[in-house]
Design an enzyme around this catalytic site. Structure first.
Site, PDB file in Angstrom:
ATOM      1  N   GLY A  12       0.870  -1.352  -0.056  1.00  9.62           N
ATOM      2  CA  GLY A  12      -0.106  -0.052  -0.153  1.00  9.62           C
ATOM      3  C   GLY A  12       0.699   1.379  -0.038  1.00  9.62           C
ATOM      4  O   GLY A  12       0.295   2.271   0.427  1.00  9.62           O
ATOM      5  N   HIS A 114       1.810   1.018 -13.003  1.00  9.54           N
ATOM      6  CA  HIS A 114       2.364  -0.116 -13.530  1.00  9.54           C
ATOM      7  C   HIS A 114       3.843   0.244 -13.560  1.00  9.54           C
ATOM      8  O   HIS A 114       4.345   1.079 -13.939  1.00  9.54           O
ATOM      9  CB  HIS A 114       2.091  -0.669 -14.849  1.00  9.54           C
ATOM     10  N   GLU A 179       6.963   6.203  -8.735  1.00  9.32           N
ATOM     11  CA  GLU A 179       5.685   5.790  -8.716  1.00  9.32           C
ATOM     12  C   GLU A 179       4.798   6.800  -7.704  1.00  9.32           C
ATOM     13  O   GLU A 179       3.810   7.356  -8.112  1.00  9.32           O
ATOM     14  CB  GLU A 179       5.530   4.564  -8.403  1.00  9.32           C
TER      15      GLU A 179
HETATM   16  C1  GAR Z   1       3.996  -1.263  -7.223  1.00  8.36           C
HETATM   17  O1  GAR Z   1       5.221  -1.298  -7.814  1.00  8.36           O
HETATM   18  C2  GAR Z   1       3.183  -1.218  -8.525  1.00  8.36           C
HETATM   19  O2  GAR Z   1       3.568  -0.539  -9.445  1.00  8.36           O
HETATM   20  C3  GAR Z   1       2.850  -2.752  -8.712  1.00  8.36           C
HETATM   21  O3  GAR Z   1       2.798  -3.247  -7.435  1.00  8.36           O
HETATM   22  C4  GAR Z   1       3.559  -2.667  -6.696  1.00  8.36           C
HETATM   23  C5  GAR Z   1       2.766  -2.346  -5.387  1.00  8.36           C
HETATM   24  O4  GAR Z   1       3.143  -1.716  -4.347  1.00  8.36           O
HETATM   25  N1  GAR Z   1       1.713  -3.175  -9.567  1.00  8.36           N
HETATM   26  C6  GAR Z   1       1.766  -3.999 -10.484  1.00  8.36           C
HETATM   27  O5  GAR Z   1       2.897  -4.586 -10.766  1.00  8.36           O
HETATM   28  C7  GAR Z   1       0.408  -4.054 -11.074  1.00  8.36           C
HETATM   29  N2  GAR Z   1       0.733  -4.649 -12.447  1.00  8.36           N
HETATM   30  P1  GAR Z   1       2.439  -0.939  -3.223  1.00  8.36           P
HETATM   31  O6  GAR Z   1       1.621  -1.870  -2.697  1.00  8.36           O
HETATM   32  O7  GAR Z   1       3.555  -0.308  -2.244  1.00  8.36           O
HETATM   33  O8  GAR Z   1       1.778   0.226  -3.807  1.00  8.36           O
END
Ligand code: GAR
Length: 205
Positions: A12, A114, A179
């Site tokens: 999250g 992504h 991100e």
């Molecule tokens: C992030 O790096 C996001 O870009 C990726 O999962 C991670 C979640 O981190 N999403 C994907 O790979 C979707 N295909 P978070 O829970 O700390 O935000």
């Protein structure tokens, strides 16, 4: 003001970066609900601590179809005012494919982050895919969700350089930093109605 629903499956940290930007008034949107498909998602505690409502619909033991699962998600979204008309849904590390019904009902109202420069390296383990391919640059993409896998219209991208010494861990860390910068930016643009979708292109004003 629009109502925001955030869907998570784990850590999250992207959710947290969006919620922090809302708290500091950088995004004019109401953080209505965080929904997780996993009971042990770390992000749930973060959302609660930040005073945001949370709900869990466990996908692990769910007996119905993908459409039925998403129907439950949509019921919760609507309950908290995140409707197709008045809402935005952010997928933030939500590791599930969205049903065509959900995508259709919330057309151009669901966005995702992504960890690669789409259309390169869609799907899982994108950072590893980029390293294995020998790419010199990768990054992250915020895009609208359509019926395909990571194929919707692109809103913002950010680039990071891949150095020889990079590992999956170090590259993931560099990308995650970007991100956390561009996801709140994209939500802010949406909340301020600055994004126009023309086919598979977006025009940012
Ligand atoms: C992030 O790096 C996001 O870009 C990726 O999962 C991670 C979640 O981190 N999403 C994907 O790979 C979707 N295909 P978070 O829970 O700390 O935000």
């Amino acid at each position: 003001m629009l109502n925001l629903g955030i869907l998570i499956s784990g850590r999250g940290s992207n959710m947290e970066s969006i919620l922090k930007s809302i708290k500091t008034k950088k995004i004019p949107i109401n953080p209505a609900i965080v929904i997780s498909n996993k009971i042990d998602a770390k992000g749930l505690a973060i959302a609660k601590k930040m005073g945001v409502n949370v709900e869990v619909i466990e996908s692990k033991n769910f007996k119905g179809t993908r459409s039925e699962f998403d129907e439950k998600i949509m019921e919760i979204l609507v309950k908290y005012g995140v409707t197709p008309r008045n809402g935005l849904v952010c997928l933030a590390g939500f590791m599930r494919i969205i049903s065509p019904e959900f995508v259709k009902k919330y057309k151009n109202k669901i966005i995702n982050i992504h960890p690669a420069l789409l259309p390169a390296f869609p799907g899982l383990n994108s950072q590893k895919q980029a390293l294995d391919y020998g790419a010199k640059y990768s990054g992250c993409t915020v895009h609208f969700v359509d019926a395909g896998m990571d194929t919707g219209a692109i809103i913002i991208q950010s680039i990071v350089e891949i150095k020889n010494k990079d590992t999956e861990k170090s590259l993931s860390k560099k990308i995650l930093k970007e991100e956390h910068r561009i996801y709140p930016q994209a939500v802010s643009l949406f909340a301020r109605k600055k994004i126009k979708v023309l086919g598979r292109k977006t025009i940012i004003s």
